[in-house]
Scaffold this active site. Sequence first.
Site, PDB file in Angstrom:
ATOM      1  CE  LYS A 279      -5.727   2.058 -11.803  1.00 39.09           C
ATOM      2  NZ  LYS A 279      -5.788   1.160 -12.962  1.00 39.09           N
TER       3      LYS A 279
ATOM      4  N   GLY B 294       0.829  -1.196   0.000  1.00 45.83           N
ATOM      5  CA  GLY B 294       0.000   0.000   0.000  1.00 45.83           C
ATOM      6  C   GLY B 294       0.860   1.241   0.000  1.00 45.83           C
ATOM      7  N   PRO B 295       0.270   2.376  -0.215  1.00 40.45           N
ATOM      8  CG  PRO B 295      -1.337   4.035  -0.376  1.00 40.45           C
ATOM      9  CD  PRO B 295      -1.166   2.564  -0.493  1.00 40.45           C
ATOM     10  N   PRO B 296       2.567   4.927   1.117  1.00 38.06           N
ATOM     11  CG  PRO B 296       4.496   6.093   0.530  1.00 38.06           C
ATOM     12  CD  PRO B 296       3.203   5.594  -0.032  1.00 38.06           C
ATOM     13  N   GLY B 297       2.325   5.724   4.625  1.00 33.30           N
ATOM     14  CA  GLY B 297       1.523   6.402   5.625  1.00 33.30           C
ATOM     15  C   GLY B 297       0.197   5.775   5.954  1.00 33.30           C
ATOM     16  CB  VAL B 298      -1.891   3.136   4.510  1.00 30.78           C
ATOM     17  CG1 VAL B 298      -2.183   4.061   3.347  1.00 30.78           C
ATOM     18  CG2 VAL B 298      -0.892   2.063   4.106  1.00 30.78           C
ATOM     19  N   GLY B 299      -0.115   2.903   7.557  1.00 29.06           N
ATOM     20  CA  GLY B 299      -0.018   2.163   8.814  1.00 29.06           C
ATOM     21  C   GLY B 299       0.557   0.774   8.702  1.00 29.06           C
ATOM     22  CE  LYS B 300       3.441  -0.049   3.323  1.00 28.88           C
ATOM     23  NZ  LYS B 300       3.043   1.364   3.240  1.00 28.88           N
ATOM     24  CB  THR B 301       6.017   0.461   9.644  1.00 35.85           C
ATOM     25  OG1 THR B 301       6.529   0.469   8.311  1.00 35.85           O
ATOM     26  CG2 THR B 301       7.156   0.136  10.606  1.00 35.85           C
TER      27      THR B 301
ATOM     28  CB  SER C  35      -4.924   0.894 -16.134  1.00 27.83           C
ATOM     29  OG  SER C  35      -4.118   1.974 -15.712  1.00 27.83           O
TER      30      SER C  35
END
Length: 807
Positions: A738, A372-379, A695
């Site tokens: 999207k 997912g994109p940065p800052g979504v809470g993965k880490t 796409s």
Amino acid sequence: MKAWMKEGPVLVRNHEDTSVMGKISDELAVIPINDGVVFPYMLVPLILRDDNLIRLIDEALDGNKIVGAFTQIDSEMDMPGPGDLYTTGCAMVLQKMARFPDGHVRIIGQGLSRIEIGCFTDDEPFMRAKIKLLVEPPADSDEGLALVRNVSGAFAQLVGKSEFYPDDLLNVIPGIEGPGRLADLLASNINMDISSRQKALEMIDPIERLEFVYQNINNELKIATIGERIKDDVHREMDREQKEYYLRQQIRAIQKELGDTDLTGELDELRDSIDIKVMPEHVREMAIREWNRLSRMSSSSSEYNVTRTYLDCVLDLPWEDLRHDILDIAEAKKILDRDHYDLDTVKERLLEFLAVRKLNEGSKGTIICLTGPPGVGKTSLGRSIASAMGRDFVRISLGGIRDEAEIRGHRRTYIGAMPGKILQGIRTAGTRNPVFMLDEIDKLGNDHRGDPSSALLEVLDSQQNSTFLDNYINMPFDLSGVMFITTANVKESIPVPLLDRMEIIDIPGYITSEKVKIARDFLIPRQLDENGIKAGKIEITDEALYEIIEKYTREAGVRNLERKIGSIARKIARKLVEGKRGPYRITPRNIKNYLGAKDFHRQEMLSAPEAGVATGMAKTATGGVILFIEALAIKGSGKVKLTGQLGDVMKESAETAMSFVRAHISDSGNNEKFFEKHDIHLHIPAGAVPKDGPSAGIAIAAALTSLATGRKVRNDTAVTGEITLTGKVLPVGGIKDKVIAAHRAGILNVILPAQNRNALDEIPGEVLNDVEFVFVDRVEDVLERALIPGDGKVVDRKGRGRQRNNG
């Protein structure tokens, strides 16, 4: 202020230089020696670091080059004074001097004659003293000759029995003239402490001095004899299979007899650690073999430090240390909900893992990859998972790693070798089953030093990682208990073999309302706490949060949003410290006072329909965006120009769309000569941003058809899908990101490939309520829905959450 005697061979010159002896004045500068005694005619290497002593040497070299060398009473004293030196020393002539870049000086001096301090005349910047020469009486008697022979014979026996004395000394002794010279030579070479050597220096009578040295040689002979007896005793008690143990015992016994017990104690402590450490038997056997090698090495050997470091690393690894899992599903769900908003798919997957572990403790599970994109809470999600399971958490960043040894470790033959990042992380955790996060796995590199992604294949394969082999440890280590979680921004950048070993869980970006909820429940309380602001001192309205999200950040996650909230909190904190009591209310009207000018303008749909301009959608590493596909016709011969920093796949997609549209226009008889009479320029802003992927195919087809027919493209409609030469619409990825981007831009009609219908399950309900979705199989259906009829009348097809299936 003192001088160190540099270790090295002791040399004695036989021939007295009377010309130099005559230059010894009755007042000499004094050099304190902290770790040795200077004897007459002995060449002495010294190291000087004190500026005053270096100045002393410089002045002596400018004069007669003679100084007085006196041993310190307390060798540990850093700044000895007149009362801290033995009064008997040796006059020394300076032979050579060398200066080194770090400022220290090394000199070589030769002892000349025994001297005695009468009184000190100065102690700044260095000591000077009145001295008198100590002249030894003659010793030409038969008694002296007999004593010389006895001492020479005893020393020869000592050299034969002990390994600590070089045979070269036996070749020097026959050339020594007189008992005094022989006593000085032996006193400086046999094993004597500094006080005994000083005592020998203070003995003026050569016969008395040689007898004293003879007594010390006999003591050394006794020790050497005890060593031989110990060797014989131990040898009789040991059989051939215990040879290594015998060698170790011999060394320890000799060290004990010599009083050198420091190293023995260190080795005993290390051996005890090996014995009590819980580890597999093959690891213990390897550790004992390395310990046996270590016990036979000199502590000054470079190999000693290498082996000791290796053993420390082996003993630090948690070979059998496991943390028991907390398998309380309800408690785990509570922790995950407390730390993170939404992310239901990830939470459900983790709770499933815990449920399986509760039913089957031997289950290895799968490797989870959060994309997912940065800052979504993965880490941060990894930390919450570790907390929910009661495990330790370890994180390493793989971004930019290009060397395979960073994963597998360096072989011990290399200088500075160390374990790889995997075992280093396990060593840090202290348990064999932590939650181990491999961050930014999509940013691994490779070059001539190897491919780290290939090294990770074994790590991330639950069927193989139970015998992971690190090059440094060179023994299998069980990683099967580790819960590996990887993160990536773009899964397409992950090598296929590595991707095949992981379960992909996509974490898309947040919509604006979700960001407001996260800011209200998580970000604002955390920033107030970090900046020391009490509750009630600051209020950020929802309208202000919307303003920050739309005008000051442009991201799929909430990282920059938290930074902006932190910036506001810091400014409020300063006001509170300055005595401005508050409370403070942040609204859209005053937010500029805290954050300055707006950083972004909201990405919005076109204000009106245009011919040759279609709205597409794309997914980037930072979330979803909308793209405007612009086509322009110029009189020419049918050439096509593509701009906007397009990748190879997108260029091929544009060529495919062009071929289909030309054939479609020709078949319909609608302005069939258009493309033969015009050159086409296709551009996708922004030009500085690289773009690629298939796409945008149907969006390009819509823009080209609009350009050729003059029918405008609806400005409230966004499309995405891959096009084929025959006009089929194929599915694409990143639908959620999207669609969220289109909704954020005000788009209310979205055309998607029919095979992407299931992707609507992941889209937030708020977006589903506002956007009408049309699913198509053919490009003709796209053109029917996206292009305005020839009469220019726009049919209002906007609905609330409706889905249509054309074709």
